[in-house]
Design a protein around this motif. Structure first.
Motif, mmCIF file in Angstrom:
data_model
loop_
_atom_site.group_PDB
_atom_site.id
_atom_site.type_symbol
_atom_site.label_atom_id
_atom_site.label_comp_id
_atom_site.label_asym_id
_atom_site.label_seq_id
_atom_site.Cartn_x
_atom_site.Cartn_y
_atom_site.Cartn_z
ATOM 1 N N UNK A 106 0.839 -1.195 0.000
ATOM 2 C CA UNK A 106 0.000 0.000 0.000
ATOM 3 C C UNK A 106 0.878 1.251 0.000
ATOM 4 N N UNK A 107 0.607 2.152 -0.905
ATOM 5 C CA UNK A 107 1.246 3.468 -0.921
ATOM 6 C C UNK A 107 0.163 4.506 -0.693
ATOM 7 N N UNK A 108 0.451 5.452 0.168
ATOM 8 C CA UNK A 108 -0.551 6.496 0.382
ATOM 9 C C UNK A 108 0.110 7.824 0.686
ATOM 10 N N UNK A 109 -0.652 8.871 0.422
ATOM 11 C CA UNK A 109 -0.202 10.240 0.616
ATOM 12 C C UNK A 109 -1.240 10.968 1.462
ATOM 13 N N UNK A 110 -0.769 11.626 2.529
ATOM 14 C CA UNK A 110 -1.636 12.438 3.382
ATOM 15 C C UNK A 110 -1.110 13.857 3.330
ATOM 16 N N UNK A 111 -1.990 14.835 3.209
ATOM 17 C CA UNK A 111 -1.498 16.191 3.111
ATOM 18 C C UNK A 111 -2.547 17.236 3.406
ATOM 19 N N UNK A 112 -2.064 18.461 3.579
ATOM 20 C CA UNK A 112 -2.944 19.585 3.860
ATOM 21 C C UNK A 112 -2.249 20.868 3.422
#
Length: 339
Positions: free
Chosen positions: A40-46
């Motif tokens: 699983x690859x994921x990106x979290x951002x704001x």
């Protein structure tokens, strides 16, 4: 080869029957099938001021047994710099005394992408009750992490912000097209020790003990399509709403006036919200599709519902892509119980 192909089809069918409990954020009580691996690859951002902050993660999932799954996650991010920001502690020399106040660091300061953390996680499913088009499962989990950057907020977060460990329980119910899962656990963060500098270049050895925390997550998922399975190539469409909550204690900050270990301690005024105890609940609607029973794509957006987290700004975006690989060649008529 034929046996392997049949085994794979059965495993993928079992994966689809509980697809709506593969929540974008929360972990369900179901486990990874024995011998299967997920990537699983994921990106979290704001968005913060004029820049967009991101944490990028790669997670490996593996089913050690039919009831025990293990995960390992590595992250890089530009959430923090390698040392505490110079304005974390504001120093004022007045009348021969030294008073320090914990300040909220400046917003919109660009940081480079650096190694952020390594996190290990284990989940054991200890209760299973299956029926026709329904099941109820319970699991216990434990987690530990090493975070290589300092956090200047009281709230602990094992994946991104603070080293430490945690554990808890998960209960998940699947009923036809609907799934609901409840998670409750605790986090015990490790302290941070390092040097803080002020704008004049002064070095102040600093220790931060972050607050312990309780987390409580409630997740709902619903399978929109297909209404009935006719082919393994059908794409699953699932909608979610997840309530992610946490209660945590305040951070304790201590500092010395200079690098000499015998230097006088500085009294710290912890009057900024980021170092105080707090609690919040976020609401995270999400959408998911599972393509050809193999690829999983998640999109989720988080908003404050009750109070807010100081670890990030809002909205908080999440994009995840995952694939499963099945290495177990044995064919079982009850392979759905491996989840």
């Amino acid at each position: 080869m034929k046996q392997l192909f049949i085994s794979l089809l059965i495993a993928l069918t079992a994966q689809n029957t509980g697809a709506q409990e593969l929540f974008p954020i929360a972990e369900p009580a179901s486990t990874v099938p024995k011998g299967a691996m997920g990537v699983r690859a994921f990106d979290e951002g704001y968005k913060e001021a004029d820049l967009f902050r991101n944490v990028v993660a790669l997670k490996l999932l593996y089913g050690l047994t039919s009831k025990l799954s293990v995960y390992a996650t590595g992250t890089v991010s530009d959430y923090h710099q390698k040392t505490l920001p110079f304005d974390f502690i504001t120093h004022n020399h007045s009348g021969g005394t030294l008073i320090a106040g914990a300040a909220t660091p400046a917003q919109g300061v660009p940081y480079p992408y650096i190694f952020n953390s390594i996190d290990v996680y284990a989940k054991y499913r200890f209760f299973t009750s299956d029926g026709q088009n329904t099941h109820f499962r319970m699991a216990a989990y434990a987690e530990g992490s090493y975070v290589g950057v300092p956090s200047h907020e009281a709230e602990p977060d094992l994946l991104v912000h603070t080293s430490g460990f945690g554990a808890g329980l998960i209960a998940t119910l699947l009923q036809h097209h609907f799934a609901v899962s409840l998670t409750s656990g605790f986090i015990v963060p490790s302290e941070y020790k390092g040097d803080a500098t002020d704008k004049y270049g002064g070095i102040y050895p600093t220790t931060i003990q972050y607050g312990n925390a309780m987390n409580y997550d409630l997740s709902f998922g619903y399978l929109l399509f297909p209404r009935n399975y006719k082919s393994y190539d059908q794409t699953n469409w699932n909608v979610y709403v997840e309530f992610i909550g946490k209660t945590y204690g305040g951070a304790s900050v201590s500092q010395r006036d200079g690098p000499d270990p015998n230097a006088l301690p500085i009294p710290i005024s912890e009057n900024t919200p980021i170092l105080k105890a707090g609690n919040y609940v976020d609401i995270n609607p999400g959408l998911q599709c599972i393509i050809r029973s193999t690829y999983r794509i998640d999109v989720s957006v988080g908003f404050p519902l009750i109070n807010q987290s100081y670890n990030h700004f809002y909205p908080l975006y999440l994009l995840g892509i995952q694939r499963y690989f099945y290495f177990n060649k044995s064919v079982s008529k009850k392979i759905d119980k491996l989840h």
